[in-house]
Design a protein around this motif. Structure first.
Motif, PDB file in Angstrom:
ATOM      1  N   LYS A 131       0.868  -1.175   0.000  1.00 34.88           N
ATOM      2  CA  LYS A 131       0.000   0.000   0.000  1.00 34.88           C
ATOM      3  C   LYS A 131       0.902   1.221   0.000  1.00 34.88           C
ATOM      4  O   LYS A 131       1.959   1.223   0.627  1.00 34.88           O
ATOM      5  N   THR A 132       0.468   2.253  -0.678  1.00 33.87           N
ATOM      6  CA  THR A 132       1.204   3.512  -0.702  1.00 33.87           C
ATOM      7  C   THR A 132       0.266   4.618  -0.230  1.00 33.87           C
ATOM      8  O   THR A 132      -0.860   4.724  -0.711  1.00 33.87           O
ATOM      9  N   ALA A 133       0.725   5.425   0.690  1.00 35.74           N
ATOM     10  CA  ALA A 133      -0.037   6.584   1.164  1.00 35.74           C
ATOM     11  C   ALA A 133       0.735   7.841   0.792  1.00 35.74           C
ATOM     12  O   ALA A 133       1.967   7.833   0.757  1.00 35.74           O
ATOM     13  N   SER A 134       0.005   8.909   0.490  1.00 34.51           N
ATOM     14  CA  SER A 134       0.627  10.178   0.114  1.00 34.51           C
ATOM     15  C   SER A 134      -0.082  11.321   0.810  1.00 34.51           C
ATOM     16  O   SER A 134      -1.290  11.282   1.026  1.00 34.51           O
ATOM     17  N   ILE A 135       0.699  12.344   1.130  1.00 32.50           N
ATOM     18  CA  ILE A 135       0.166  13.553   1.766  1.00 32.50           C
ATOM     19  C   ILE A 135       0.540  14.739   0.887  1.00 32.50           C
ATOM     20  O   ILE A 135       1.700  14.880   0.503  1.00 32.50           O
ATOM     21  N   ASN A 136      -0.435  15.577   0.563  1.00 32.99           N
ATOM     22  CA  ASN A 136      -0.217  16.767  -0.258  1.00 32.99           C
ATOM     23  C   ASN A 136      -0.334  18.021   0.596  1.00 32.99           C
ATOM     24  O   ASN A 136      -1.186  18.090   1.475  1.00 32.99           O
ATOM     25  N   ASN A 156      -3.974  24.377   0.688  1.00 33.55           N
ATOM     26  CA  ASN A 156      -4.624  23.150   0.248  1.00 33.55           C
ATOM     27  C   ASN A 156      -3.868  21.959   0.808  1.00 33.55           C
ATOM     28  O   ASN A 156      -2.653  21.962   0.914  1.00 33.55           O
ATOM     29  N   ILE A 157      -4.625  20.964   1.225  1.00 31.93           N
ATOM     30  CA  ILE A 157      -4.070  19.776   1.860  1.00 31.93           C
ATOM     31  C   ILE A 157      -4.879  18.573   1.393  1.00 31.93           C
ATOM     32  O   ILE A 157      -6.083  18.683   1.163  1.00 31.93           O
ATOM     33  N   GLY A 158      -4.202  17.455   1.242  1.00 37.13           N
ATOM     34  CA  GLY A 158      -4.913  16.283   0.775  1.00 37.13           C
ATOM     35  C   GLY A 158      -4.163  15.012   1.059  1.00 37.13           C
ATOM     36  O   GLY A 158      -3.039  15.031   1.571  1.00 37.13           O
ATOM     37  N   GLY A 159      -4.773  13.926   0.696  1.00 38.58           N
ATOM     38  CA  GLY A 159      -4.158  12.629   0.870  1.00 38.58           C
ATOM     39  C   GLY A 159      -4.718  11.655  -0.140  1.00 38.58           C
ATOM     40  O   GLY A 159      -5.813  11.841  -0.668  1.00 38.58           O
ATOM     41  N   GLY A 180      10.722   6.989   1.664  1.00 35.15           N
ATOM     42  CA  GLY A 180       9.592   7.472   0.880  1.00 35.15           C
ATOM     43  C   GLY A 180      10.056   8.251  -0.331  1.00 35.15           C
ATOM     44  O   GLY A 180      11.174   8.075  -0.820  1.00 35.15           O
ATOM     45  N   ALA A 181       9.184   9.142  -0.815  1.00 33.14           N
ATOM     46  CA  ALA A 181       9.486   9.949  -1.991  1.00 33.14           C
ATOM     47  C   ALA A 181       8.871  11.330  -1.822  1.00 33.14           C
ATOM     48  O   ALA A 181       7.821  11.492  -1.204  1.00 33.14           O
ATOM     49  N   LEU A 182       9.529  12.332  -2.393  1.00 31.71           N
ATOM     50  CA  LEU A 182       9.087  13.720  -2.278  1.00 31.71           C
ATOM     51  C   LEU A 182       9.071  14.336  -3.664  1.00 31.71           C
ATOM     52  O   LEU A 182      10.008  14.139  -4.443  1.00 31.71           O
ATOM     53  N   GLY A 183       8.004  15.087  -4.003  1.00 28.38           N
ATOM     54  CA  GLY A 183       7.919  15.678  -5.329  1.00 28.38           C
ATOM     55  C   GLY A 183       6.788  16.670  -5.468  1.00 28.38           C
ATOM     56  O   GLY A 183       6.249  17.168  -4.475  1.00 28.38           O
ATOM     57  N   LEU A 184       6.416  16.945  -6.709  1.00 30.83           N
ATOM     58  CA  LEU A 184       5.323  17.854  -7.043  1.00 30.83           C
ATOM     59  C   LEU A 184       4.217  17.081  -7.736  1.00 30.83           C
ATOM     60  O   LEU A 184       4.478  16.121  -8.466  1.00 30.83           O
ATOM     61  N   GLU A 185       2.981  17.551  -7.525  1.00 33.11           N
ATOM     62  CA  GLU A 185       1.824  16.876  -8.089  1.00 33.11           C
ATOM     63  C   GLU A 185       0.759  17.903  -8.453  1.00 33.11           C
ATOM     64  O   GLU A 185       0.610  18.915  -7.782  1.00 33.11           O
ATOM     65  N   ARG A 186       0.020  17.622  -9.507  1.00 32.14           N
ATOM     66  CA  ARG A 186      -1.099  18.484  -9.911  1.00 32.14           C
ATOM     67  C   ARG A 186      -2.362  17.632  -9.967  1.00 32.14           C
ATOM     68  O   ARG A 186      -2.364  16.554 -10.539  1.00 32.14           O
ATOM     69  N   LEU A 187      -3.402  18.140  -9.356  1.00 32.18           N
ATOM     70  CA  LEU A 187      -4.712  17.485  -9.355  1.00 32.18           C
ATOM     71  C   LEU A 187      -5.687  18.389 -10.088  1.00 32.18           C
ATOM     72  O   LEU A 187      -5.790  19.581  -9.782  1.00 32.18           O
ATOM     73  N   SER A 207     -13.835  23.436 -14.189  1.00 31.84           N
ATOM     74  CA  SER A 207     -12.749  22.626 -13.638  1.00 31.84           C
ATOM     75  C   SER A 207     -12.032  23.405 -12.537  1.00 31.84           C
ATOM     76  O   SER A 207     -12.101  24.626 -12.480  1.00 31.84           O
ATOM     77  N   VAL A 208     -11.355  22.661 -11.689  1.00 28.49           N
ATOM     78  CA  VAL A 208     -10.487  23.244 -10.657  1.00 28.49           C
ATOM     79  C   VAL A 208      -9.165  22.490 -10.725  1.00 28.49           C
ATOM     80  O   VAL A 208      -9.127  21.315 -11.079  1.00 28.49           O
ATOM     81  N   ALA A 209      -8.073  23.183 -10.414  1.00 29.24           N
ATOM     82  CA  ALA A 209      -6.757  22.553 -10.473  1.00 29.24           C
ATOM     83  C   ALA A 209      -5.911  23.034  -9.301  1.00 29.24           C
ATOM     84  O   ALA A 209      -5.985  24.198  -8.908  1.00 29.24           O
ATOM     85  N   PHE A 210      -5.108  22.128  -8.760  1.00 28.69           N
ATOM     86  CA  PHE A 210      -4.277  22.418  -7.604  1.00 28.69           C
ATOM     87  C   PHE A 210      -2.893  21.821  -7.812  1.00 28.69           C
ATOM     88  O   PHE A 210      -2.776  20.682  -8.249  1.00 28.69           O
ATOM     89  N   THR A 211      -1.870  22.567  -7.479  1.00 26.23           N
ATOM     90  CA  THR A 211      -0.501  22.066  -7.507  1.00 26.23           C
ATOM     91  C   THR A 211       0.017  22.062  -6.083  1.00 26.23           C
ATOM     92  O   THR A 211      -0.182  23.025  -5.348  1.00 26.23           O
ATOM     93  N   SER A 212       0.663  20.980  -5.696  1.00 28.12           N
ATOM     94  CA  SER A 212       1.136  20.877  -4.324  1.00 28.12           C
ATOM     95  C   SER A 212       2.383  19.997  -4.230  1.00 28.12           C
ATOM     96  O   SER A 212       2.706  19.260  -5.146  1.00 28.12           O
ATOM     97  N   VAL A 213       3.044  20.099  -3.096  1.00 26.99           N
ATOM     98  CA  VAL A 213       4.160  19.230  -2.765  1.00 26.99           C
ATOM     99  C   VAL A 213       3.560  17.928  -2.240  1.00 26.99           C
ATOM    100  O   VAL A 213       2.565  17.948  -1.508  1.00 26.99           O
ATOM    101  N   VAL A 214       4.148  16.805  -2.595  1.00 30.03           N
ATOM    102  CA  VAL A 214       3.599  15.514  -2.159  1.00 30.03           C
ATOM    103  C   VAL A 214       4.715  14.646  -1.566  1.00 30.03           C
ATOM    104  O   VAL A 214       5.842  14.644  -2.060  1.00 30.03           O
TER     105      VAL A 214
END
Length: 164
Positions: free
Chosen positions: A28-33, A42-45, A132-139, A152-159
């Protein structure tokens, strides 16, 4: 445009299922944005239930409202299929087409609940010693049915991602 997005999401999802190895449900992989958009936090998982190609997963993402900048409050959640484009010893790049529900609250307007496809893409560098791993992500999340809301809505965050 919507038909093209739907076709790409369906095609990439079918490719991920075709590439799946049934005997490899191993992790299983979990991620935090965490990010900001016009000083609105903005915060997510998200979580994937297999760390191989075509992993199925779920996500939740919240952007807080910033009235001064006209940034709406958005809560979006749904399911996706993770497609790894690059998987090396140092880095990973991925796409995750999916489908979700978004609740949008604009200042002075009624809250809207919208349904539509979502698309996540990003890249991460793997940390040493299996940390783990650290990077950028766009949702990006699209609205299919409500013409009064944003399309539409778009978000860029560190993950940050980790396996367990």
């Amino acid at each position: 445009m919507k038909k093209l997005i739907v076709a790409l999401c369906l095609l990439s999802s079918s490719v991920s299922f075709a590439a799946r190895n049934v005997a490899s449900y191993s992790g299983k992989t979990a991620s935090i944005n965490l990010g900001m958009s016009s000083s609105a936090l903005n915060i997510g998982g998200r979580m994937e239930f297999d760390n191989d190609q075509g992993a199925l997963g779920a996500y939740i993402f919240l952007q807080t409202e910033k009235k001064d900048a006209g940034v709406p409050q958005v809560l979006t959640f749904g399911a996706h299929s993770m497609l790894r484009l690059v998987e090396s010893t140092n880095a990973t790049a991925y796409l995750a087409p999916g489908f979700g529900i978004s609740m949008i609250k604009m200042d002075g307007m009624d809250d809207k609940t919208v349904v539509g496809p979502s698309f996540r893409y990003g890249g991460q560098l793997k940390l040493p010693n299996g940390a783990g791993a650290l990077g950028l992500e766009r949702l990006e999340a699209w609205n299919w049915f409500d013409s009064d809301s944003a399309s539409s809505v778009a978000f860029t965050s560190v993950v940050y991602s980790f396996n367990f």
